[in-house]
Design a protein around this motif. Sequence first.
Motif, PDB file in Angstrom:
ATOM      1  N   HIS A 170       0.800  -1.225   0.000  1.00  0.00           N
ATOM      2  CA  HIS A 170       0.000   0.000   0.000  1.00  0.00           C
ATOM      3  C   HIS A 170       0.834   1.279   0.000  1.00  0.00           C
ATOM      4  N   TYR A 171       2.097   1.175   0.376  1.00  0.00           N
ATOM      5  CA  TYR A 171       2.920   2.384   0.390  1.00  0.00           C
ATOM      6  C   TYR A 171       4.301   2.199  -0.237  1.00  0.00           C
ATOM      7  N   TYR A 172       5.164   1.418   0.373  1.00  0.00           N
ATOM      8  CA  TYR A 172       6.576   1.394  -0.028  1.00  0.00           C
ATOM      9  C   TYR A 172       6.773   0.976  -1.486  1.00  0.00           C
ATOM     10  N   SER A 173       6.077  -0.067  -1.918  1.00  0.00           N
ATOM     11  CA  SER A 173       6.245  -0.537  -3.292  1.00  0.00           C
ATOM     12  C   SER A 173       5.706   0.476  -4.301  1.00  0.00           C
ATOM     13  N   ARG A 174       4.578   1.071  -3.981  1.00  0.00           N
ATOM     14  CA  ARG A 174       3.992   2.053  -4.905  1.00  0.00           C
ATOM     15  C   ARG A 174       4.918   3.255  -5.088  1.00  0.00           C
ATOM     16  N   MET A 175       5.454   3.760  -3.998  1.00  0.00           N
ATOM     17  CA  MET A 175       6.323   4.924  -4.106  1.00  0.00           C
ATOM     18  C   MET A 175       7.646   4.565  -4.790  1.00  0.00           C
ATOM     19  N   ARG A 176       8.076   3.317  -4.653  1.00  0.00           N
ATOM     20  CA  ARG A 176       9.289   2.874  -5.343  1.00  0.00           C
ATOM     21  C   ARG A 176       9.062   2.816  -6.848  1.00  0.00           C
ATOM     22  N   PHE A 177       7.884   2.362  -7.276  1.00  0.00           N
ATOM     23  CA  PHE A 177       7.556   2.395  -8.706  1.00  0.00           C
ATOM     24  C   PHE A 177       7.660   3.822  -9.242  1.00  0.00           C
ATOM     25  N   ILE A 178       7.105   4.767  -8.504  1.00  0.00           N
ATOM     26  CA  ILE A 178       7.145   6.157  -8.956  1.00  0.00           C
ATOM     27  C   ILE A 178       8.574   6.660  -9.031  1.00  0.00           C
ATOM     28  N   GLN A 179       9.333   6.418  -7.979  1.00  0.00           N
ATOM     29  CA  GLN A 179      10.718   6.885  -7.950  1.00  0.00           C
ATOM     30  C   GLN A 179      11.510   6.330  -9.141  1.00  0.00           C
ATOM     31  N   ASN A 180      11.324   5.063  -9.430  1.00  0.00           N
ATOM     32  CA  ASN A 180      12.069   4.430 -10.517  1.00  0.00           C
ATOM     33  C   ASN A 180      11.640   4.918 -11.895  1.00  0.00           C
ATOM     34  N   LEU A 181      10.344   5.165 -12.073  1.00  0.00           N
ATOM     35  CA  LEU A 181       9.815   5.458 -13.394  1.00  0.00           C
ATOM     36  C   LEU A 181       9.596   6.944 -13.660  1.00  0.00           C
ATOM     37  N   ALA A 182       9.878   7.793 -12.669  1.00  0.00           N
ATOM     38  CA  ALA A 182       9.691   9.241 -12.839  1.00  0.00           C
ATOM     39  C   ALA A 182      10.416   9.794 -14.063  1.00  0.00           C
ATOM     40  N   PRO A 183      11.656   9.374 -14.362  1.00  0.00           N
ATOM     41  CA  PRO A 183      12.324   9.903 -15.565  1.00  0.00           C
ATOM     42  C   PRO A 183      11.566   9.577 -16.857  1.00  0.00           C
ATOM     43  N   LEU A 184      10.973   8.387 -16.937  1.00  0.00           N
ATOM     44  CA  LEU A 184      10.230   8.011 -18.139  1.00  0.00           C
ATOM     45  C   LEU A 184       8.914   8.775 -18.228  1.00  0.00           C
ATOM     46  N   LEU A 185       8.302   9.068 -17.095  1.00  0.00           N
ATOM     47  CA  LEU A 185       7.094   9.893 -17.071  1.00  0.00           C
ATOM     48  C   LEU A 185       7.409  11.317 -17.520  1.00  0.00           C
ATOM     49  N   THR A 186       8.555  11.826 -17.101  1.00  0.00           N
ATOM     50  CA  THR A 186       8.976  13.166 -17.509  1.00  0.00           C
ATOM     51  C   THR A 186       9.256  13.217 -19.005  1.00  0.00           C
ATOM     52  N   THR A 187       9.886  12.188 -19.525  1.00  0.00           N
ATOM     53  CA  THR A 187      10.151  12.121 -20.966  1.00  0.00           C
ATOM     54  C   THR A 187       8.852  12.170 -21.758  1.00  0.00           C
ATOM     55  N   ALA A 188       7.832  11.448 -21.286  1.00  0.00           N
ATOM     56  CA  ALA A 188       6.536  11.464 -21.960  1.00  0.00           C
ATOM     57  C   ALA A 188       5.945  12.868 -21.974  1.00  0.00           C
ATOM     58  N   ALA A 189       6.075  13.578 -20.855  1.00  0.00           N
ATOM     59  CA  ALA A 189       5.516  14.926 -20.739  1.00  0.00           C
ATOM     60  C   ALA A 189       6.184  15.902 -21.699  1.00  0.00           C
ATOM     61  N   LYS A 190       7.430  15.608 -22.071  1.00  0.00           N
ATOM     62  CA  LYS A 190       8.192  16.516 -22.937  1.00  0.00           C
ATOM     63  C   LYS A 190       8.151  16.116 -24.408  1.00  0.00           C
ATOM     64  N   ASP A 191       7.273  15.198 -24.767  1.00  0.00           N
ATOM     65  CA  ASP A 191       7.177  14.728 -26.152  1.00  0.00           C
ATOM     66  C   ASP A 191       6.919  15.906 -27.093  1.00  0.00           C
ATOM     67  N   ASP A 192       7.534  15.872 -28.251  1.00  0.00           N
ATOM     68  CA  ASP A 192       7.368  16.945 -29.239  1.00  0.00           C
ATOM     69  C   ASP A 192       5.938  17.027 -29.767  1.00  0.00           C
ATOM     70  N   ASP A 193       5.236  15.903 -29.725  1.00  0.00           N
ATOM     71  CA  ASP A 193       3.845  15.858 -30.174  1.00  0.00           C
ATOM     72  C   ASP A 193       2.932  16.187 -29.000  1.00  0.00           C
ATOM     73  N   PRO A 194       2.213  17.316 -29.039  1.00  0.00           N
ATOM     74  CA  PRO A 194       1.340  17.685 -27.911  1.00  0.00           C
ATOM     75  C   PRO A 194       0.243  16.665 -27.637  1.00  0.00           C
ATOM     76  N   LYS A 195      -0.033  15.797 -28.601  1.00  0.00           N
ATOM     77  CA  LYS A 195      -1.040  14.768 -28.395  1.00  0.00           C
ATOM     78  C   LYS A 195      -0.472  13.533 -27.699  1.00  0.00           C
ATOM     79  N   ALA A 196       0.806  13.596 -27.321  1.00  0.00           N
ATOM     80  CA  ALA A 196       1.452  12.450 -26.688  1.00  0.00           C
ATOM     81  C   ALA A 196       2.027  12.789 -25.319  1.00  0.00           C
ATOM     82  N   THR A 197       1.639  13.937 -24.762  1.00  0.00           N
ATOM     83  CA  THR A 197       2.284  14.422 -23.538  1.00  0.00           C
ATOM     84  C   THR A 197       1.584  14.014 -22.244  1.00  0.00           C
ATOM     85  N   LEU A 198       0.650  13.085 -22.322  1.00  0.00           N
ATOM     86  CA  LEU A 198       0.038  12.585 -21.092  1.00  0.00           C
ATOM     87  C   LEU A 198       1.113  12.023 -20.177  1.00  0.00           C
ATOM     88  N   SER A 199       1.113  12.456 -18.915  1.00  0.00           N
ATOM     89  CA  SER A 199       2.076  11.968 -17.924  1.00  0.00           C
ATOM     90  C   SER A 199       1.384  11.974 -16.570  1.00  0.00           C
TER      91      SER A 199
END
Length: 343
Positions: free
Chosen positions: A141-170
């Motif tokens: 309920h807590y530790y594993s979920r926050m670890r997923f976020i910590q690990n995948l935050a860079p990939l979520l940020t990359t999605a947000a910066k996509d050149d295509d505005p229709k692909a920036t969901l993060s």
Amino acid sequence: MSALFPKTGTAVSLAEVRTHNTSLRNLAPGLVAIFVGGTSGISLYTAREFARNTTSPIIYLIGRNETEATRITQELKTINTGSTISFIKKDVSLLKKVDEACQEIKEKEKKVNLLFMTIGTMTLKGRNETPEGLDQKFALHYYSRMRFIQNLAPLLTTAAKDDDPKATLSRVVSVYDPFLGKNKKPNFADLSLKKNFSLGACAAHASAMQNFTLERFARLYPQTSFIHEQPGAVETGLAKRWAMKPLYVLMKPLLVEKKESGERHLFASTAPQYAPKAKAGEEGVVVGADGVKGSGHYHLTWSGGADGDGKVAEELRKDGAEEKIWTHTEEVYKKVCEEGGKY
């Protein structure tokens, strides 16, 4: 039933939900979504709707049931023949397995648009310690979920910066309950509840600690929005357990139907009113969990209503609760993930 259906914020109508979800077909193809706990319950219902309403989605299901995952993969491929479905078999009550799952994703993907988490367990037993020294329920309920976020935050940020505005969901969605711990003070002398465990304390700690940690992530990653949502009463895999069947029979008139649950969770996962902090100024953005419009961290009811700050949460924030909780969380991750030890 107020705990199951908290009355706060403005509910979103099912018609509005369905209109928005249909519009997701206008987004760029190839959105990447990860469903942690995706082989049953709310994650499964939401994965179905994500597959149904997006173009050529890339979907990862993370769980333990390989047999169910095979069946679900075929089902999702039937719903959307252009979809790509992958199953990662891991027991993510263990932080090391969380790291392994994330590494598999990083090796295949450069971006992640949606991280959707529902992992948990229903038990009336007391503390059940994992080999890593954490209570299993608390870990999920807590530790594993926050670890997923910590690990995948860079990939979520990359999605947000996509050149295509229709692909920036993060977006990150953690389905648990922000209201359980909103007005309760955690035991800062024993945040992991190693000495003072009870089911009630575990639930309140997992809720409050998620609230403050998600708030931290929203500030650190302003191009990603973070949602902590209370799902209401929904039929999940727990209903199949003999001990739970009588309860679900009694609650049936109050249950949110499976498809509606999936539709509403897809809305929470994609709707623009729950914008990241970087887009706080856009039209229609709702009030964040800290009472600030567009703060990037939102507490939602099952029907999409956003809730602002509470008195106790405000006091805890001023008293440095976020830093205390994150310092403890980092200590756990260092001991278990970096040093290979037991907390």
